[in-house]
Design an enzyme around this catalytic site. Sequence first.
Site, PDB file in Angstrom:
ATOM      1  N   TRP A   1      -7.269  11.759   4.592  1.00  0.00           N
ATOM      2  CA  TRP A   1      -7.065  12.223   3.219  1.00  0.00           C
ATOM      3  C   TRP A   1      -5.668  11.840   2.695  1.00  0.00           C
ATOM      4  CZ3 TRP A   1      -9.453  17.786   2.470  1.00  0.00           C
ATOM      5  CH2 TRP A   1     -10.737  17.813   3.023  1.00  0.00           C
TER       6      TRP A   1
ATOM      7  N   TYR B   1     -16.345   1.199   8.054  1.00  0.00           N
ATOM      8  CA  TYR B   1     -14.904   1.426   8.077  1.00  0.00           C
ATOM      9  C   TYR B   1     -14.477   2.067   9.393  1.00  0.00           C
ATOM     10  CZ  TYR B   1     -10.463   3.760   7.171  1.00  0.00           C
ATOM     11  OH  TYR B   1      -9.177   4.225   7.267  1.00  0.00           O
TER      12      TYR B   1
ATOM     13  N   THR C   1      -9.472  -0.275   3.371  1.00  0.00           N
ATOM     14  CA  THR C   1      -9.685   1.168   3.283  1.00  0.00           C
ATOM     15  C   THR C   1     -10.736   1.578   2.250  1.00  0.00           C
ATOM     16  OG1 THR C   1      -7.839   1.354   1.721  1.00  0.00           O
ATOM     17  CG2 THR C   1      -7.346   1.690   4.073  1.00  0.00           C
TER      18      THR C   1
ATOM     19  N   ALA D   1      -4.724  -2.550   6.113  1.00  0.00           N
ATOM     20  CA  ALA D   1      -6.113  -2.264   6.507  1.00  0.00           C
ATOM     21  C   ALA D   1      -7.023  -2.390   5.298  1.00  0.00           C
ATOM     22  CB  ALA D   1      -6.228  -0.855   7.089  1.00  0.00           C
TER      23      ALA D   1
ATOM     24  N   ASP E   1      -9.627   9.626  11.359  1.00  0.00           N
ATOM     25  CA  ASP E   1     -10.603  10.540  11.968  1.00  0.00           C
ATOM     26  C   ASP E   1     -12.014   9.954  11.917  1.00  0.00           C
ATOM     27  OD1 ASP E   1     -12.238  12.206   9.534  1.00  0.00           O
ATOM     28  OD2 ASP E   1     -10.359  11.265   8.947  1.00  0.00           O
TER      29      ASP E   1
ATOM     30  N   GLY F   1       0.805  -1.209   0.000  1.00  0.00           N
ATOM     31  CA  GLY F   1       0.000   0.000   0.000  1.00  0.00           C
ATOM     32  C   GLY F   1       0.842   1.265   0.000  1.00  0.00           C
TER      33      GLY F   1
END
Length: 315
Positions: free
Chosen positions: A171, A146, A80, A78, A122, A10
């Site tokens: 982001w 998620y 995502t 993860a 977040d 990733g």
Amino acid sequence: MKVFVTGVAGQLGHDVMNEIHRRGCEGIGSDLAPAYSGADDGTAVTRMPYVPMDITDADMVERTISENRPDVVVHCAAWTAVDLAEDEDKIEKVRAINAGGTQNIAQVCKKLDCKMVYISTDYVFDGQGTEPWQPDCKDYKPLNVYGQTKLEGELAVTAALEKFFIVRIAWVFGVNGKNFIKTMLNVGKTHDQIRVVSDQIGTPTYTFDLARLLADMIETEKYGWYHATNEGGYISWYDFTVEIFRQAAELGHTEYGRESLTVTPVTTAEYGVSKAARPFNSRLDKSKLTENGFTPLPTWQDALHRFLLTDEAFS
């Protein structure tokens, strides 16, 4: 120092491995693939040891990490794909990766008494209001699968360990994989009108810069929860897109500065499409970094410029 990194295929895992190599540390990368050659540009990850590992397989996780006996595990792997996570047939898999996989790793770190870095988001908060979220805030109210499963990962780490760094980001963009910048650049080639949401506010995170910070962290014992995005102020996705095209045109990619290319701000409701509820407030307070002696990430404007100078940005 020996560092075991998950998710090296990733964006972040790739850059963490390269940063570890630059610092002369011993690194072992892992991901699902039976073999991983890293980037095809000859960067450091291609020269570091790699072991395949399915983080949802507890026995494999214990065996693989125990055999390598690292001083720290940087857990970047993860699920995502936020919208896809909402599909009923995917929820169990998402939870197995983000929560179960993290718990498997935390248990081995406990057994080996090694440090663990867990990359969170977040999205563990509800994204309401306008105040930046504090790293030690426990007012968890995730809006989607998620976010819920990443929160469960956080709780698994804190239940098992004392030597942990939980680093929430937002982001994300990097050279090794898909991201918002690459998507906008591709869309900008073929569309004259682009609609981008303007009521979701946050700050981008360049994985190249984040990897440096994580490498700084693991050399310390300043454990706990942190927030880490680039500096430069809070913006909307619309603001980010406008700056992407402005900088691209400034660097000589004149197709992004053409008069016919218009970026239109819209609300989340007007944009529609998304299966998963998105936070409006992704502002993260990063003051704890400087309070603990860590160097903040450069501005997102500078990070964007450096990213656009890479070959991968326009590929």
